[in-house]
Design an enzyme around this catalytic site. Structure first.
Site, short mmCIF file in Angstrom:
data_model
loop_
_atom_site.label_atom_id
_atom_site.label_comp_id
_atom_site.label_asym_id
_atom_site.label_seq_id
_atom_site.Cartn_x
_atom_site.Cartn_y
_atom_site.Cartn_z
N GLY A 208 -0.57 30.98 66.58
CA GLY A 208 -0.14 31.27 65.21
C GLY A 208 -1.27 31.05 64.23
O GLY A 208 -2.43 30.96 64.64
N ASN A 209 -0.96 30.98 62.95
CA ASN A 209 -2.00 30.69 61.95
C ASN A 209 -1.37 29.94 60.78
O ASN A 209 -0.16 29.70 60.76
CB ASN A 209 -2.69 31.98 61.50
CG ASN A 209 -1.73 32.96 60.88
OD1 ASN A 209 -1.14 32.68 59.85
ND2 ASN A 209 -1.55 34.12 61.53
N HIS A 210 -2.21 29.56 59.81
CA HIS A 210 -1.76 28.67 58.74
C HIS A 210 -1.08 29.38 57.58
O HIS A 210 -0.79 28.74 56.57
CB HIS A 210 -2.95 27.88 58.18
CG HIS A 210 -3.51 26.89 59.15
ND1 HIS A 210 -2.74 25.89 59.69
CD2 HIS A 210 -4.75 26.75 59.68
CE1 HIS A 210 -3.48 25.17 60.50
NE2 HIS A 210 -4.71 25.68 60.53
N ALA A 276 -0.15 37.58 57.59
CA ALA A 276 -1.34 37.27 58.39
C ALA A 276 -0.95 37.51 59.85
O ALA A 276 -0.49 36.60 60.55
CB ALA A 276 -1.75 35.82 58.16
#
Ligand code: CTP
Length: 398
Positions: A208-210, A276
């Site tokens: 995943g990402n922030h 994102a």
């Protein structure tokens, strides 16, 4: 629709003024700032204390207030108002308004106001039908005021007929509908993607990402506030929407986001893709939890499909497509490359070099670059204001 709107409520002498209490409460509950001007006769039907308590503001009746020794400035009140509602509007006050008389504070405020005025008459049926009243109503409409029609029913006199003031709930929804008609994106459909995507490795792990999703949620709220019918496709996030009219579709992976976007894109007039999205996902997803074995672990990744580029390749004339670019170096050149490759109308560039403008932040600092390579750089500001800047560009293009 009424959040933070300055509403001046004018209350005239009529038995229907008891409904002004409910109307005040509903307007305050809808987020409006309410100031009330009563005529002297209205104070015989309902006390200013009731209305000042409900509106959380002093109620005004006279030009001059002997208690405080202050002057109630009708011009200031008129200019303060985003809209004015006269409810109940008596036959006498309507006649004054129609003929430009201003012998009390309410009629002076009416003459000074530059905003839209709504009036909800209340009177006995014969007064309502009288040619003099009808002539005054027509004059008021011809000045641009908006009539909220009285309804048929039992009147204070015991007679039955037209003349009852519209119910407070109906007055509020009437005004909200009128305001909606004026919204610039009314009748337009908008699609927004937001947040991260999670690409499964096994049943308990993911890549995943922030991304928090804050920018996309702010965009969805702003588009909706401008009148668009908004569908928000969101990756995993803890955020919730304020506006219940926004249709929210929750997804996890890039593939789920792509499928949801593809099904809504053909109908969308405006699509803003701020998610994102993971560029790669595990080639093989284990159906059972992967156990640790050796010191090193290799994960084979394959490309996800670029949602923005896919929509760009399907874009028809009249559709507006907007993307984001988050860059660390050669920011403008990279952003322009994406704008052109993905067939966008404009791109919103974020630079990782801008302090306070990255993931999870409440603020953002953007540069908008359009197809003609016009550039607009904005200051660091809260994401709801950034969303307003982006939507302003959409409005310019429309
Ligand atoms: N985007 C998308 N689908 C993807 C990847 C990105 O819709 N699979 C969209 C994002 O929502 C954003 C824009 O494309 O609007 C970002 O462009 P992209 O080229 O993917 O940026 P990066 O992922 O940062 O790519 P690069 O690593 O090439 O800089």
């Amino acid at each position: 629709m009424l959040t933070n709107k300055n509403i001046l409520l004018g209350v005239c002498g009529s038995i229907a003024s008891y409904k002004s209490a409910t109307l005040t409460r509903l307007l305050v509950k809808a987020g409006a700032n309410v100031r009330i001007v009563m005529t002297r006769d209205a104070c015989n039907f309902i006390t200013p204390l009731t209305l000042s308590t409900l509106s959380k503001n002093p109620v005004l009746t006279e030009y001059f207030d002997p208690q405080t020794g202050s002057w109630n400035n009708h011009v200031e009140l008129g200019l303060w108002s985003d809209l004015m509602v006269i409810a109940p509007a008596s036959a006498n006050t309507l006649a004054k308004f129609a003929n430009g008389l201003c012998d009390n504070l309410l009629s002076a405020v009416y003459l000074s106001a530059r905003c839209q005025v709504y009036f909800a008459p209340a009177m006995d049926l014969d007064m309502w039908k009288h040619p003099a009243t009808q002539k005054n109503i027509n004059s008021l409409i011809s000045y641009g005021n908006i009539l909220i029609n009285p309804v048929h029913g039992e009147l204070a006199s015991g007679l039955k007929g037209e003349g009852r003031m519209a119910e407070p709930e109906d007055i509020v929804s009437f005004i909200e509908n009128e305001l909606k008609k004026k919204l610039p994106l009314r009748g337009k459909k908008a699609l927004v993607t937001a947040g991260p995507t999670y690409e499964a490795i096994d049943p308990v792990r993911f890549i995943g990402n922030h991304s928090s999703g804050k920018m996309g949620f702010a965009l969805a709220e702003e588009l909706s506030a401008l009148g668009a019918e908004v569908t928000l496709i969101s990756g995993p996030t803890s955020l919730s929407l304020k506006n219940q009219a926004i249709v929210r579709i929750d997804v996890n992976s890039a593939e789920e986001m792509l499928n949801a976007a593809l099904s809504h894109f053909p109908d969308s007039d405006i699509s803003i893709l701020s998610a994102a999205v993971a560029d790669y996902k595990p080639r093989d997803v284990s159906t059972v939890k992967i156990k640790k074995k050796s010191d090193e672990f290799e994960l084979a990744l394959i490309r996800t499909k670029d949602i923005l580029a896919t929509l760009g390749s399907k874009k028809k004339q009249g559709q507006i497509l907007v993307g984001f670019a988050l860059e660390t170096n050669d920011e403008e050149a990279n952003a322009i490359g994406k704008l052109q490759r993905k067939n966008l109308d404009f791109i919103v560039l974020n630079s990782m070099n801008d302090q306070g403008a990255t993931f999870r932040n409440d603020n953002n600092k953007i540069t908008i670059i359009d197809r003609d390579l016009n550039k607009q750089a904005f200051d660091l500001k809260p994401k709801d204001q950034v969303a307003a800047d982006i939507c302003k560009k959409v409005l310019d293009l429309l």
